[in-house]
Design a protein around this motif. Structure first.
Motif, PDB file in Angstrom:
ATOM      1  N   GLY A  65       0.797  -1.223   0.000  1.00 26.24           N
ATOM      2  CA  GLY A  65       0.000   0.000   0.000  1.00 26.24           C
ATOM      3  C   GLY A  65       0.822   1.262   0.000  1.00 26.24           C
ATOM      4  N   LEU A  66       2.024   1.192   0.570  1.00 29.64           N
ATOM      5  CA  LEU A  66       2.879   2.383   0.670  1.00 29.64           C
ATOM      6  C   LEU A  66       3.885   2.489  -0.466  1.00 29.64           C
ATOM      7  CD1 LEU A  66       3.582   2.360   4.524  1.00 29.64           C
ATOM      8  CD2 LEU A  66       1.943   3.782   3.270  1.00 29.64           C
ATOM      9  N   VAL A  67       3.924   1.512  -1.346  1.00 30.56           N
ATOM     10  CA  VAL A  67       4.926   1.513  -2.414  1.00 30.56           C
ATOM     11  C   VAL A  67       4.820   2.712  -3.364  1.00 30.56           C
ATOM     12  CG1 VAL A  67       3.717   0.151  -4.173  1.00 30.56           C
ATOM     13  CG2 VAL A  67       6.193  -0.092  -3.900  1.00 30.56           C
ATOM     14  N   PRO A  68       3.644   3.396  -3.487  1.00 27.27           N
ATOM     15  CA  PRO A  68       3.635   4.604  -4.320  1.00 27.27           C
ATOM     16  C   PRO A  68       4.597   5.687  -3.830  1.00 27.27           C
ATOM     17  CG  PRO A  68       1.394   3.850  -3.986  1.00 27.27           C
ATOM     18  CD  PRO A  68       2.263   3.014  -3.086  1.00 27.27           C
ATOM     19  N   LEU A  69       5.015   5.612  -2.574  1.00 30.99           N
ATOM     20  CA  LEU A  69       6.000   6.579  -2.079  1.00 30.99           C
ATOM     21  C   LEU A  69       7.394   6.288  -2.623  1.00 30.99           C
ATOM     22  CD1 LEU A  69       4.927   6.730   1.684  1.00 30.99           C
ATOM     23  CD2 LEU A  69       4.460   8.437  -0.091  1.00 30.99           C
ATOM     24  N   PHE A  70       7.608   5.042  -3.051  1.00 28.60           N
ATOM     25  CA  PHE A  70       8.950   4.643  -3.483  1.00 28.60           C
ATOM     26  C   PHE A  70       9.250   4.985  -4.937  1.00 28.60           C
ATOM     27  CE2 PHE A  70      11.779   1.350  -5.305  1.00 28.60           C
ATOM     28  CZ  PHE A  70      12.928   1.625  -4.570  1.00 28.60           C
ATOM     29  N   TRP A  71       8.300   4.705  -5.833  1.00 30.00           N
ATOM     30  CA  TRP A  71       8.604   4.866  -7.259  1.00 30.00           C
ATOM     31  C   TRP A  71       8.991   6.292  -7.643  1.00 30.00           C
ATOM     32  CZ3 TRP A  71       9.725   0.321  -8.258  1.00 30.00           C
ATOM     33  CH2 TRP A  71       8.928  -0.766  -7.928  1.00 30.00           C
ATOM     34  N   PRO A  72       8.380   7.351  -7.088  1.00 22.28           N
ATOM     35  CA  PRO A  72       8.826   8.696  -7.456  1.00 22.28           C
ATOM     36  C   PRO A  72      10.263   8.995  -7.063  1.00 22.28           C
ATOM     37  CG  PRO A  72       6.619   8.779  -6.521  1.00 22.28           C
ATOM     38  CD  PRO A  72       7.135   7.406  -6.286  1.00 22.28           C
ATOM     39  N   TYR A 132       1.594   0.175 -13.594  1.00 21.00           N
ATOM     40  CA  TYR A 132       1.495   0.717 -12.234  1.00 21.00           C
ATOM     41  C   TYR A 132       2.592   1.751 -11.979  1.00 21.00           C
ATOM     42  CZ  TYR A 132       0.845   1.067  -7.247  1.00 21.00           C
ATOM     43  OH  TYR A 132       0.611   1.565  -5.995  1.00 21.00           O
ATOM     44  N   ILE A 133       3.818   1.430 -12.333  1.00 22.85           N
ATOM     45  CA  ILE A 133       4.920   2.375 -12.116  1.00 22.85           C
ATOM     46  C   ILE A 133       4.670   3.658 -12.890  1.00 22.85           C
ATOM     47  CG2 ILE A 133       7.382   2.764 -12.506  1.00 22.85           C
ATOM     48  CD1 ILE A 133       7.765  -0.281 -12.059  1.00 22.85           C
ATOM     49  N   TRP A 134       4.250   3.516 -14.142  1.00 18.27           N
ATOM     50  CA  TRP A 134       3.972   4.704 -14.957  1.00 18.27           C
ATOM     51  C   TRP A 134       2.844   5.519 -14.348  1.00 18.27           C
ATOM     52  CZ3 TRP A 134      -0.484   6.082 -17.619  1.00 18.27           C
ATOM     53  CH2 TRP A 134      -0.362   7.192 -18.459  1.00 18.27           C
ATOM     54  N   ALA A 135       1.790   4.859 -13.880  1.00 23.90           N
ATOM     55  CA  ALA A 135       0.644   5.566 -13.302  1.00 23.90           C
ATOM     56  C   ALA A 135       1.066   6.367 -12.069  1.00 23.90           C
ATOM     57  CB  ALA A 135      -0.460   4.572 -12.939  1.00 23.90           C
ATOM     58  N   VAL A 136       1.827   5.746 -11.187  1.00 20.19           N
ATOM     59  CA  VAL A 136       2.252   6.437  -9.959  1.00 20.19           C
ATOM     60  C   VAL A 136       3.126   7.642 -10.299  1.00 20.19           C
ATOM     61  CG1 VAL A 136       3.665   6.232  -7.879  1.00 20.19           C
ATOM     62  CG2 VAL A 136       2.050   4.406  -8.491  1.00 20.19           C
ATOM     63  N   ASN A 137       4.062   7.464 -11.206  1.00 20.61           N
ATOM     64  CA  ASN A 137       5.013   8.537 -11.509  1.00 20.61           C
ATOM     65  C   ASN A 137       4.445   9.603 -12.431  1.00 20.61           C
ATOM     66  OD1 ASN A 137       6.858   7.356  -9.854  1.00 20.61           O
ATOM     67  ND2 ASN A 137       8.309   6.790 -11.450  1.00 20.61           N
ATOM     68  N   THR A 138       3.199   9.420 -12.885  1.00 18.80           N
ATOM     69  CA  THR A 138       2.541  10.474 -13.671  1.00 18.80           C
ATOM     70  C   THR A 138       1.331  11.038 -12.928  1.00 18.80           C
ATOM     71  OG1 THR A 138       1.291   8.766 -14.889  1.00 18.80           O
ATOM     72  CG2 THR A 138       3.324   9.608 -15.914  1.00 18.80           C
ATOM     73  N   GLY A 139       1.266  10.796 -11.616  1.00 18.04           N
ATOM     74  CA  GLY A 139       0.226  11.416 -10.803  1.00 18.04           C
ATOM     75  C   GLY A 139      -1.137  10.776 -10.905  1.00 18.04           C
ATOM     76  N   ARG A 140      -1.178   9.442 -11.068  1.00 18.76           N
ATOM     77  CA  ARG A 140      -2.457   8.739 -11.181  1.00 18.76           C
ATOM     78  C   ARG A 140      -2.562   7.625 -10.132  1.00 18.76           C
ATOM     79  NH1 ARG A 140      -0.811  10.342 -16.276  1.00 18.76           N
ATOM     80  NH2 ARG A 140      -2.431  11.163 -17.666  1.00 18.76           N
ATOM     81  N   VAL A 141      -2.188   7.945  -8.920  1.00 20.74           N
ATOM     82  CA  VAL A 141      -2.189   6.953  -7.842  1.00 20.74           C
ATOM     83  C   VAL A 141      -3.612   6.507  -7.515  1.00 20.74           C
ATOM     84  CG1 VAL A 141      -1.572   6.529  -5.428  1.00 20.74           C
ATOM     85  CG2 VAL A 141      -0.041   7.866  -6.891  1.00 20.74           C
ATOM     86  N   VAL A 142      -4.556   7.442  -7.478  1.00 19.58           N
ATOM     87  CA  VAL A 142      -5.939   7.105  -7.153  1.00 19.58           C
ATOM     88  C   VAL A 142      -6.507   6.152  -8.191  1.00 19.58           C
ATOM     89  CG1 VAL A 142      -8.281   8.023  -6.983  1.00 19.58           C
ATOM     90  CG2 VAL A 142      -6.400   9.193  -5.821  1.00 19.58           C
ATOM     91  N   GLU A 143      -6.264   6.438  -9.454  1.00 26.63           N
ATOM     92  CA  GLU A 143      -6.774   5.562 -10.507  1.00 26.63           C
ATOM     93  C   GLU A 143      -6.114   4.190 -10.445  1.00 26.63           C
ATOM     94  OE1 GLU A 143      -7.649   5.632 -15.327  1.00 26.63           O
ATOM     95  OE2 GLU A 143      -6.701   7.358 -14.355  1.00 26.63           O
ATOM     96  N   ALA A 144      -4.831   4.154 -10.067  1.00 27.87           N
ATOM     97  CA  ALA A 144      -4.152   2.866  -9.905  1.00 27.87           C
ATOM     98  C   ALA A 144      -4.760   2.077  -8.751  1.00 27.87           C
ATOM     99  CB  ALA A 144      -2.666   3.084  -9.677  1.00 27.87           C
ATOM    100  N   SER A 145      -5.060   2.765  -7.651  1.00 24.22           N
ATOM    101  CA  SER A 145      -5.662   2.069  -6.506  1.00 24.22           C
ATOM    102  C   SER A 145      -7.012   1.478  -6.885  1.00 24.22           C
ATOM    103  CB  SER A 145      -5.820   3.023  -5.323  1.00 24.22           C
ATOM    104  OG  SER A 145      -6.885   3.949  -5.524  1.00 24.22           O
ATOM    105  N   LEU A 146      -7.745   2.166  -7.742  1.00 25.58           N
ATOM    106  CA  LEU A 146      -9.047   1.658  -8.187  1.00 25.58           C
ATOM    107  C   LEU A 146      -8.887   0.307  -8.875  1.00 25.58           C
ATOM    108  CD1 LEU A 146     -12.095   2.039  -8.700  1.00 25.58           C
ATOM    109  CD2 LEU A 146     -11.481   3.260 -10.804  1.00 25.58           C
ATOM    110  N   GLY A 147      -7.787   0.133  -9.612  1.00 24.52           N
ATOM    111  CA  GLY A 147      -7.561  -1.140 -10.294  1.00 24.52           C
ATOM    112  C   GLY A 147      -7.535  -2.308  -9.337  1.00 24.52           C
ATOM    113  N   TYR A 148      -6.932  -2.104  -8.160  1.00 23.78           N
ATOM    114  CA  TYR A 148      -6.853  -3.195  -7.190  1.00 23.78           C
ATOM    115  C   TYR A 148      -8.110  -3.305  -6.347  1.00 23.78           C
ATOM    116  CZ  TYR A 148      -2.144  -3.539  -8.829  1.00 23.78           C
ATOM    117  OH  TYR A 148      -1.068  -3.702  -9.651  1.00 23.78           O
ATOM    118  N   PHE A 149      -8.902  -2.240  -6.285  1.00 21.58           N
ATOM    119  CA  PHE A 149     -10.216  -2.349  -5.655  1.00 21.58           C
ATOM    120  C   PHE A 149     -11.146  -3.217  -6.500  1.00 21.58           C
ATOM    121  CE2 PHE A 149      -9.538   1.671  -3.083  1.00 21.58           C
ATOM    122  CZ  PHE A 149      -9.713   1.060  -1.847  1.00 21.58           C
TER     123      PHE A 149
END
Length: 353
Positions: free
Chosen positions: A22-29, A91-108
């Motif tokens: 859950g916290l990995v979006p902090l790492f990729w940037p 996922y990496i591309w989504a996080v590093n382009t400011g789409r973390v919320v949309e990425a989280s939706l994928g796993y929901f």
């Protein structure tokens, strides 16, 4: 019966695994200015190095011979490696382009997609509550598509790639480290070739931005392997229903990070779409817990009747292939976690973010 201390340790392992995912979006940037493709390639290369060291320490090599001698299983591992490559890269591309919320939706929505695939591809039958959950999830995607002005392609790609990955992995039946080792071994040569090409082209970032940045790129292997190991430790210590609930920690953390840390926009229609997804998941979880309790009560009743008649008592837990709230061997039996088939104790999660 597992001891209370062992179950407590398993719970902590599970929270640790899903918390890290859950916290990995902090790492990729932190890996910028490396592009998503270069980060992905480093993740493949260094993940193989990490799991190879772990397998060497555990002296678990016998499975390689069996895998090589099974062309069908090797082909499935190759498909799994290809599908998870898409999942990781998006996922990496989504996080590093400011789409973390949309990425989280994928796993929901991934559990809902998995159930839908079970119906469409495997001919499985759903209970009414599961149909209601899938229908509500479909309505949520429509609402989000209206809100975004287009279908939420990132979320759908993550959900469908991960669901496909889980479907393939059910056929392979390898342990956590072994599975990741086999998949990254297939990914290794293309990934290494891509990194060498970047180096020859002069566009590689590895080593060009200091030792710290290079160390972070190498740490992608640890970021991939450590949550996997924690999940494996949790899966053999806690009940399946507990894992099924813990699975939602990862997308919840990702969603909160997107809103509170990355300050991504959440207009009203997006909130409405997410609310529908959460409603569907609540329905799915309630149905799974209710059926798990019903299965336990039925097993206990049969055991009591068998004991009273002098016959050998039946096991108090469902037989292999039956998971919390489901039918034997069905994808619809329980929602897979963001980390993979969380409802199968002793099996590895599919690596996600």
């Amino acid at each position: 019966m597992k001891s209370q201390n062992e179950q407590r340790a398993g719970l902590l392992y599970g929270i640790g695994a899903y918390g890290m995912w859950g916290l990995v979006p902090l790492f990729w940037p932190l890996l910028k200015p490396s592009g998503a493709g270069e980060i992905l390639a480093h993740r493949m290369v260094w993940s193989l190095a990490v799991v190879a060291v772990a397998l060497l320490a555990l002296k678990q090599w016998g499975w390689i011979r069996d895998l090589v001698r099974s062309p069908g299983k090797l082909a499935l591992v190759t498909v799994a490696a290809a599908v998870i490559t898409v999942n990781w890269g998006v996922y990496i591309w989504a996080v590093n382009t400011g789409r973390v919320v949309e990425a989280s939706l994928g796993y929901f929505i991934n559990p809902l997609v998995t159930i839908a695939m079970g119906v469409l591809l495997l001919g499985e039958r759903l209970r009414p509550a599961q149909w209601a959950a899938v229908g509500t999830g479909f309505a949520a995607v429509l609402v989000l598509a209206i809100g975004y002005g287009q279908p939420p392609w990132i979320s759908l790609t993550l959900a469908f790639s991960f669901a496909t990955y889980g479907l393939v992995k059910k056929k392979v039946n390898l342990g956590g480290l072994e599975s990741l080792a086999a998949e990254t071994a297939i990914q290794f040569l293309p990934a290494l070739g891509f990194l060498l090409w970047l180096g020859a082209d002069g566009s590689a970032s590895f080593g060009a931005h200091g030792t710290g940045h290079a160390a972070l790129l190498a740490a992608t292997g640890i970021v991939t392997a450590v949550p996997l190991i924690c999940f494996g430790a949790a899966a053999i210590r806690v009940p399946l229903s507990t894992l099924g609930l813990l699975q939602y920690l990862a997308p919840v953390f990702q969603f909160l990070l997107g809103i509170l840390y990355f300050h991504e926009a959440m207009p009203a229609e997006r909130w409405a779409g997410f609310a529908l997804v959460w409603l569907a998941l609540s329905c799915l979880t309630w149905d799974a817990l209710r059926n798990a309790r019903r299965n336990r009560d039925e097993a206990l009743r049969l055991a009591v009747e068998a004991a009273a008649s002098g016959a050998a008592p039946l096991p108090s837990s469902p037989p292999p292939g039956v998971v919390a709230g489901g039918r034997p061997g069905t994808a619809a039996a329980a929602a897979p976690s963001p980390a993979g088939e969380s409802a199968r104790a002793g099996r590895e999660p599919e690596p996600t973010a």
